[in-house]
Design a protein around this motif. Structure first.
Motif, PDB file in Angstrom:
ATOM      1  N   VAL A 156       0.382  -1.201   0.074  1.00  0.00           N
ATOM      2  CA  VAL A 156       0.098   0.058   0.349  1.00  0.00           C
ATOM      3  C   VAL A 156       1.098   1.357  -0.198  1.00  0.00           C
ATOM      4  CG1 VAL A 156      -1.506   1.011   1.316  1.00  0.00           C
ATOM      5  CG2 VAL A 156      -2.265  -1.173   1.046  1.00  0.00           C
ATOM      6  N   PRO A 157       2.030   1.641   1.134  1.00  0.00           N
ATOM      7  CA  PRO A 157       2.743   2.538   0.646  1.00  0.00           C
ATOM      8  C   PRO A 157       3.698   3.025  -0.414  1.00  0.00           C
ATOM      9  CG  PRO A 157       2.955   1.249   2.902  1.00  0.00           C
ATOM     10  CD  PRO A 157       1.941   0.557   2.137  1.00  0.00           C
ATOM     11  N   LEU A 158       3.902   2.162  -1.400  1.00  0.00           N
ATOM     12  CA  LEU A 158       4.622   1.997  -2.555  1.00  0.00           C
ATOM     13  C   LEU A 158       3.709   2.074  -3.153  1.00  0.00           C
ATOM     14  CD1 LEU A 158       6.989  -1.806  -2.558  1.00  0.00           C
ATOM     15  CD2 LEU A 158       7.824   0.707  -2.334  1.00  0.00           C
ATOM     16  N   ALA A 168      -7.864   3.139  -3.208  1.00  0.00           N
ATOM     17  CA  ALA A 168      -8.278   2.146  -4.724  1.00  0.00           C
ATOM     18  C   ALA A 168      -6.617   1.526  -4.420  1.00  0.00           C
ATOM     19  CB  ALA A 168      -7.730   2.563  -5.528  1.00  0.00           C
ATOM     20  N   ALA A 169      -5.602   2.217  -3.997  1.00  0.00           N
ATOM     21  CA  ALA A 169      -4.486   1.017  -3.424  1.00  0.00           C
ATOM     22  C   ALA A 169      -4.393   0.358  -2.039  1.00  0.00           C
ATOM     23  CB  ALA A 169      -3.716   2.348  -3.024  1.00  0.00           C
ATOM     24  N   ILE A 170      -5.288  -0.281  -1.424  1.00  0.00           N
ATOM     25  CA  ILE A 170      -5.310  -1.397  -1.212  1.00  0.00           C
ATOM     26  C   ILE A 170      -5.888  -2.548  -1.252  1.00  0.00           C
ATOM     27  CG2 ILE A 170      -7.450  -1.995   1.351  1.00  0.00           C
ATOM     28  CD1 ILE A 170      -6.813   0.551   3.100  1.00  0.00           C
ATOM     29  N   GLY A 171      -7.355  -1.768  -2.259  1.00  0.00           N
ATOM     30  CA  GLY A 171      -8.618  -2.968  -2.946  1.00  0.00           C
ATOM     31  C   GLY A 171      -6.970  -3.658  -3.821  1.00  0.00           C
ATOM     32  N   THR A 172      -6.064  -2.895  -5.111  1.00  0.00           N
ATOM     33  CA  THR A 172      -5.311  -3.617  -5.763  1.00  0.00           C
ATOM     34  C   THR A 172      -4.457  -4.065  -4.798  1.00  0.00           C
ATOM     35  OG1 THR A 172      -5.714  -1.098  -7.069  1.00  0.00           O
ATOM     36  CG2 THR A 172      -4.150  -2.773  -7.393  1.00  0.00           C
ATOM     37  N   ALA A 173      -3.515  -3.574  -3.891  1.00  0.00           N
ATOM     38  CA  ALA A 173      -2.967  -4.601  -3.169  1.00  0.00           C
ATOM     39  C   ALA A 173      -3.260  -5.879  -3.342  1.00  0.00           C
ATOM     40  CB  ALA A 173      -2.573  -3.156  -1.576  1.00  0.00           C
ATOM     41  N   GLY A 193      -5.690  -4.334   3.702  1.00  0.00           N
ATOM     42  CA  GLY A 193      -6.281  -4.241   2.681  1.00  0.00           C
ATOM     43  C   GLY A 193      -4.636  -5.671   2.540  1.00  0.00           C
ATOM     44  N   ILE A 194      -4.211  -5.871   3.878  1.00  0.00           N
ATOM     45  CA  ILE A 194      -3.451  -6.560   3.258  1.00  0.00           C
ATOM     46  C   ILE A 194      -3.279  -8.624   3.662  1.00  0.00           C
ATOM     47  CG2 ILE A 194      -1.896  -4.875   4.801  1.00  0.00           C
ATOM     48  CD1 ILE A 194      -2.501  -5.938   7.692  1.00  0.00           C
ATOM     49  N   GLY A 195      -2.094  -9.058   3.450  1.00  0.00           N
ATOM     50  CA  GLY A 195      -2.188 -10.172   3.518  1.00  0.00           C
ATOM     51  C   GLY A 195      -2.175 -10.834   5.091  1.00  0.00           C
ATOM     52  N   GLY A 196      -1.456  -9.971   5.128  1.00  0.00           N
ATOM     53  CA  GLY A 196      -1.703 -10.646   6.976  1.00  0.00           C
ATOM     54  C   GLY A 196      -0.797 -11.889   7.900  1.00  0.00           C
ATOM     55  N   GLY A 197      -0.021 -12.103   7.025  1.00  0.00           N
ATOM     56  CA  GLY A 197       1.183 -13.283   7.158  1.00  0.00           C
ATOM     57  C   GLY A 197       2.188 -13.276   9.199  1.00  0.00           C
ATOM     58  N   PHE A 198       2.327 -12.077   8.814  1.00  0.00           N
ATOM     59  CA  PHE A 198       2.956 -12.113  10.213  1.00  0.00           C
ATOM     60  C   PHE A 198       2.411 -12.390  11.180  1.00  0.00           C
ATOM     61  CE2 PHE A 198       0.961  -7.916   8.045  1.00  0.00           C
ATOM     62  CZ  PHE A 198       0.528  -7.309   9.800  1.00  0.00           C
ATOM     63  N   LEU A 199       0.380 -11.430  10.725  1.00  0.00           N
ATOM     64  CA  LEU A 199      -0.329 -11.892  12.062  1.00  0.00           C
ATOM     65  C   LEU A 199      -0.742 -13.884  11.891  1.00  0.00           C
ATOM     66  CD1 LEU A 199      -2.529  -9.204  11.792  1.00  0.00           C
ATOM     67  CD2 LEU A 199      -0.479  -9.248  13.223  1.00  0.00           C
ATOM     68  N   ILE A 200      -0.765 -13.728  10.588  1.00  0.00           N
ATOM     69  CA  ILE A 200      -1.826 -15.321  10.528  1.00  0.00           C
ATOM     70  C   ILE A 200      -0.665 -15.956  11.967  1.00  0.00           C
ATOM     71  CG2 ILE A 200      -2.064 -17.412   9.215  1.00  0.00           C
ATOM     72  CD1 ILE A 200      -3.149 -14.879   7.134  1.00  0.00           C
ATOM     73  N   VAL A 201       0.594 -16.286  10.976  1.00  0.00           N
ATOM     74  CA  VAL A 201       1.678 -17.123  11.341  1.00  0.00           C
ATOM     75  C   VAL A 201       1.727 -17.329  12.611  1.00  0.00           C
ATOM     76  CG1 VAL A 201       4.273 -17.837  11.714  1.00  0.00           C
ATOM     77  CG2 VAL A 201       3.184 -17.098   9.551  1.00  0.00           C
ATOM     78  N   PRO A 202       1.893 -16.412  13.464  1.00  0.00           N
ATOM     79  CA  PRO A 202       1.525 -16.566  15.025  1.00  0.00           C
ATOM     80  C   PRO A 202       0.367 -16.813  15.870  1.00  0.00           C
ATOM     81  CG  PRO A 202       2.490 -14.464  14.571  1.00  0.00           C
ATOM     82  CD  PRO A 202       2.447 -14.713  13.204  1.00  0.00           C
ATOM     83  N   GLY A 203      -0.737 -17.118  14.808  1.00  0.00           N
ATOM     84  CA  GLY A 203      -2.001 -17.209  15.084  1.00  0.00           C
ATOM     85  C   GLY A 203      -2.376 -18.324  15.546  1.00  0.00           C
ATOM     86  N   LEU A 206      -8.175 -14.722   2.809  1.00  0.00           N
ATOM     87  CA  LEU A 206      -8.654 -13.078   2.864  1.00  0.00           C
ATOM     88  C   LEU A 206      -7.872 -12.297   1.509  1.00  0.00           C
ATOM     89  CD1 LEU A 206      -6.702 -13.368   6.734  1.00  0.00           C
ATOM     90  CD2 LEU A 206      -8.519 -14.029   5.871  1.00  0.00           C
ATOM     91  N   GLY A 207      -7.150 -12.312   1.043  1.00  0.00           N
ATOM     92  CA  GLY A 207      -6.562 -11.009  -0.124  1.00  0.00           C
ATOM     93  C   GLY A 207      -7.618 -11.167  -1.077  1.00  0.00           C
TER      94      GLY A 207
END
Length: 259
Positions: free
Chosen positions: A32-34, A46-51, A159-169, A192-193
């Protein structure tokens, strides 16, 4: 789309793919920042949806290799993803209703928190034989569903993949080893994406041409990252900490720019 924008999209996709290959889950948080500050997407929504579309496609591509290596606990993934998709659908609707600048400021704050968690590092589980069965369902189902719903809400909202949250979860819910959790998480990231992307696409917030260029760049970046990763394997901890510092710095920049 002009050649300069195409080049920036390819570069951004390559950077995301490179980071994902080098340090694993968490690289997609830079998407999203990129898109906003490098590619020049005007609308945060639009950035979140596209990402979200690009993240889902990249995760699906990475899942194939983990599935062949038997690094996926499918029943656990299905329950976590099912609850997560409900959360992602709710989170996406809430995110679309929030003012763009406020959404970006909150996203930047999340990046700072995530960077801090990355600096702490991940701890693996202790039960490689864990499985969701009739005998374990009473214990595992509520934990998987609870963590999945919470992670889904955040993934859909931002609008993120959330891997950094999913793995610990997944590790917290089942005590599975981190290697298996990473593979299993890709099922969830894809689901989720796709859920978030569908919600944003129905509202007209996905630039499909831009998605194609991001994915093309991501493929090249992933290949380069795998090659570099083999050479830098001994410095994995340093790479992880360096990336965490970048996430914190970008989060501070995004938050300051949105306020």
């Amino acid at each position: 789309m002009d050649p300069a924008t195409i080049g920036l999209a390819l570069l951004s996709g390559a950077l995301i793919g490179l980071v994902l290959a080098l340090v694993g889950g968490g690289g997609s948080i830079l998407a999203v920042p990129l898109l906003i500050h490098v590619v020049g997407v005007d609308s945060p929504h639009a950035a979140i949806g596209t990402a979200a579309v690009a993240v889902a496609l990249n995760a699906a591509a990475g899942l194939a290799g983990h599935a062949r290596a038997a690094n996926v606990k499918w029943p656990c993934a299905v329950v976590f993803a099912g609850a997560g998709m409900i959360g992602a659908a709710l989170g996406a609707e809430l995110g679309k209703a929030i003012d763009g600048d406020a959404l970006l400021a909150t996203f930047g704050a999340l990046m700072i928190v995530v960077g801090g968690l990355m600096l702490r590092g991940r701890k693996g589980g202790a039960n490689p034989d864990v499985r969701l069965s009739a005998a374990s369902a009473g214990h595992l189902m509520p934990r998987l569903a609870g963590y999945g719903l919470a992670v889904g809400l955040l993934a859909g909202f931002f609008g993120i993949g959330g891997g950094f949250l999913i793995v610990p979860g997944l590790i917290a819910a089942t005590a599975m080893p981190i290697g298996i959790a990473v593979g299993t998480s890709l099922v969830v990231v894809t689901a989720l994406g796709a859920t978030t992307a569908t919600s944003y696409a129905l509202s007209g917030y996905v630039d499909w041409i831009l998605v194609a260029w991001l994915v093309a760049g991501g493929i090249a970046g992933t290949i380069a990252g795998r090659i570099a990763g083999k050479r830098l394997a001994a410095r994995k901890n340093l790479l992880d900490r360096g990336f965490a510092a970048v996430v914190i710095a970008v989060g501070a920049f995004v938050t300051a720019g949105a306020l």
